[in-house]
Design an enzyme around this catalytic site. Structure first.
Site, PDB file in Angstrom:
ATOM      1  N   ASP A 119       0.848  -1.201   0.000  1.00 50.81           N
ATOM      2  CA  ASP A 119       0.000   0.000   0.000  1.00 50.81           C
ATOM      3  C   ASP A 119       0.883   1.251   0.000  1.00 50.81           C
ATOM      4  O   ASP A 119       2.031   1.207   0.449  1.00 50.81           O
ATOM      5  CB  ASP A 119      -0.970   0.006   1.189  1.00 50.81           C
ATOM      6  CG  ASP A 119      -0.286  -0.149   2.543  1.00 50.81           C
ATOM      7  OD1 ASP A 119       0.700  -0.902   2.637  1.00 50.81           O
ATOM      8  OD2 ASP A 119      -0.739   0.477   3.524  1.00 50.81           O
ATOM      9  N   GLU A 184       0.081  -1.389   5.809  1.00 46.82           N
ATOM     10  CA  GLU A 184       1.093  -0.823   6.705  1.00 46.82           C
ATOM     11  C   GLU A 184       0.790   0.643   6.984  1.00 46.82           C
ATOM     12  O   GLU A 184       1.009   1.138   8.082  1.00 46.82           O
ATOM     13  CB  GLU A 184       2.492  -0.970   6.096  1.00 46.82           C
ATOM     14  CG  GLU A 184       3.635  -0.715   7.084  1.00 46.82           C
ATOM     15  CD  GLU A 184       4.090   0.734   7.170  1.00 46.82           C
ATOM     16  OE1 GLU A 184       4.831   1.069   8.088  1.00 46.82           O
ATOM     17  OE2 GLU A 184       3.666   1.553   6.312  1.00 46.82           O
TER      18      GLU A 184
HETATM   19 ZN   LIG Z   1       6.525   2.371   4.295  1.00 47.45          ZN
END
Ligand SMILES: [Zn+2]
Length: 444
Positions: A119, A184
């Protein structure tokens, strides 16, 4: 083999890995371009729908399978993750699969995992970019596009490194895994799902941008919104004391709270230090207050971004006592203010990511430092002032470090999360070489 003979053999294998990565330079750059072209903008809310995460993970899986890897690609069920301070609610992974690939490397030694997140943060204002954020372009030896440095560059690097090491049979002393995870940038859920699914690895490397330093720890992270009450009234009219029905300015009261927490920050700076990390911070990042320009504001909310050092954390890296300290600091500050003492601010906590670290003397740190030297990077230890998935792995029994390319942009600023995000192609190649060298050298 004598130890000097085994050292010579390791040096030879490292040299072969570096040369082969160099030979695959164009392939590496093309792979990074393909990853950027797929929009995997991180979610802002639990219910934000997935974008092209499935396509991207399928692309990675196909390619690693072609190099002999065994692929596990799955969408975690909401209850696969523990309910705790990090995940107060169920996390849904619809359309956001995780990938764990086992490369065809054998051996009885400790396993090694490369782990990266797919992401990327929002491109912000796309018109501000010189070239479109999802249409990668190369200028002056740099590749531009959202995620180039954070961290599709690191993901491309670890994929090519794993392919080189297994294609050339350079690792015969332990399994090699490649993990690509989501979220994340949201709540760290992808890596937690991977840690719960996979074995306990002998070591893990997370190739976020570290300026070629070996990061051995990260700070804990809390999100806090303080709701400060006031009382409405005409802003032009003289106001009696609040006990006599007068108006109270919520914005002015919120400023007391901000001052109190800045004092706590100054105290932290004096009392806590860490060899690799900047002291903890309490930064007011969003303030919202007021309803009408000629009215006393009835409400004001202040959002704080809070980082604390591993030394300030409780068991498991959590910031329970940090939270207590913050609440007490505000309580003490408002005790002298009769309005706030009678109408105390309310606390709303959200982000909660634990601090973590690895023993800086551990063999993984030594291995990564040797690999960094092999690509001409002065091996230095450092720490992640923000947070990354290495924390999750460390807290779940896999020794993990963070190591990757430079995050400097050509103007001397930092390119992470910025408009015109980019990575130097030479850095991309060197990161890949260092990861390949680490896979060759890592034996526990
Ligand atoms: Zn990162």
């Amino acid at each position: 083999m004598t130890s000097s003979a085994s050292l010579r053999s390791a040096t030879k294998r490292v040299d072969r890995a570096l040369a082969e990565v160099d030979a695959r330079r164009d392939e590496l750059v093309a792979l990074l371009g393909d990853l950027i072209r797929l929009d995997t903008t991180a979610r802002e809310l639990p219910e934000t729908p997935a974008r092209q995460e499935r396509e991207l993970q399928a692309l990675i899986s196909r390619r690693l399978a072609h190099h002999g890897a065994t692929i596990d690609m799955w969408e975690p069920a909401p209850h696969d993750l523990p309910r705790n301070a990090q995940f107060p609610n169920d996390v849904n992974f619809d359309g956001r699969p995780q990938v764990l690939a086992r490369m065809p490397c054998e051996g009885n030694g400790p396993s090694l995992l490369f782990c990266g997140h797919i992401d990327a943060v929002t491109p912000g204002v796309p018109e501000s970019w010189h070239t479109p954020p999802f249409d990668p372009s190369i200028r002056d030896g740099r590749l531009y596009g959202r995620g180039a440095a954070d961290m599709k560059g690191g993901v491309a690097a670890m994929i090519i490194a794993a392919e080189v090491v297994s294609d050339l049979g350079l690792r015969s002393h332990g399994e090699l895994f490649v993990g690509t995870v989501t979220d994340e940038e949201f709540n760290g859920g992808g890596a937690v799902a991977l840690a719960a699914r996979g074995p306990r690895f002998g070591g893990a490397i997370v190739p976020e941008a570290t300026d070629f330093e070996v990061y051995v720890c990260c700070r804990g992270w809390l999100g806090l919104t303080v709701h400060v009450p006031g009382r409405s009234g005409h802003a032009d009219a003289p106001q009696p004391h609040w006990r006599d029905g007068g108006a109270v300015n919520a914005i002015e009261k919120a400023i007391l709270v901000v001052h109190a927490l800045k004092e706590l920050e100054a105290k932290w700076r004096k009392e806590w230090e860490d060899p690799y990390l900047a002291p903890g911070v309490l930064v007011p990042t969003i303030i919202q207050g007021g309803e009408w320009w000629v009215s006393y504001p009835e409400r004001c909310t202040v959002r704080f971004n809070i980082n604390y050092l591993p030394g300030q954390s409780d068991a498991g890296g959590w910031g329970v006592s940090v939270k207590d300290e913050i609440v007490q600091q505000v309580a003490a500050a408002v005790a002298d203010d009769s309005w706030l003492a009678a109408n105390p601010p309310a606390f709303q906590w959200d982000v909660n990511l634990p601090a973590a670290g690895i023993d800086p003397e551990s063999s993984l740190v030594e291995c990564m430092s040797a690999a960094a030297s092999a690509v001409g990077a002065e091996p230095q230890l450092g720490g992640q002032h923000s947070w990354d998935d290495a924390a999750t792995l460390n807290l779940r029994g896999t020794p993990a470090i963070t190591f990757g390319p430079s995050s400097l942009d050509p103007a001397g600023g930092r390119t992470l999360h910025a408009t015109d995000e980019s990575i130097a192609i030479d850095d991309l190649v060197r990161t890949t070489q260092a990861l390949a060298a680490a896979a060759v050298l890592h034996d526990g």
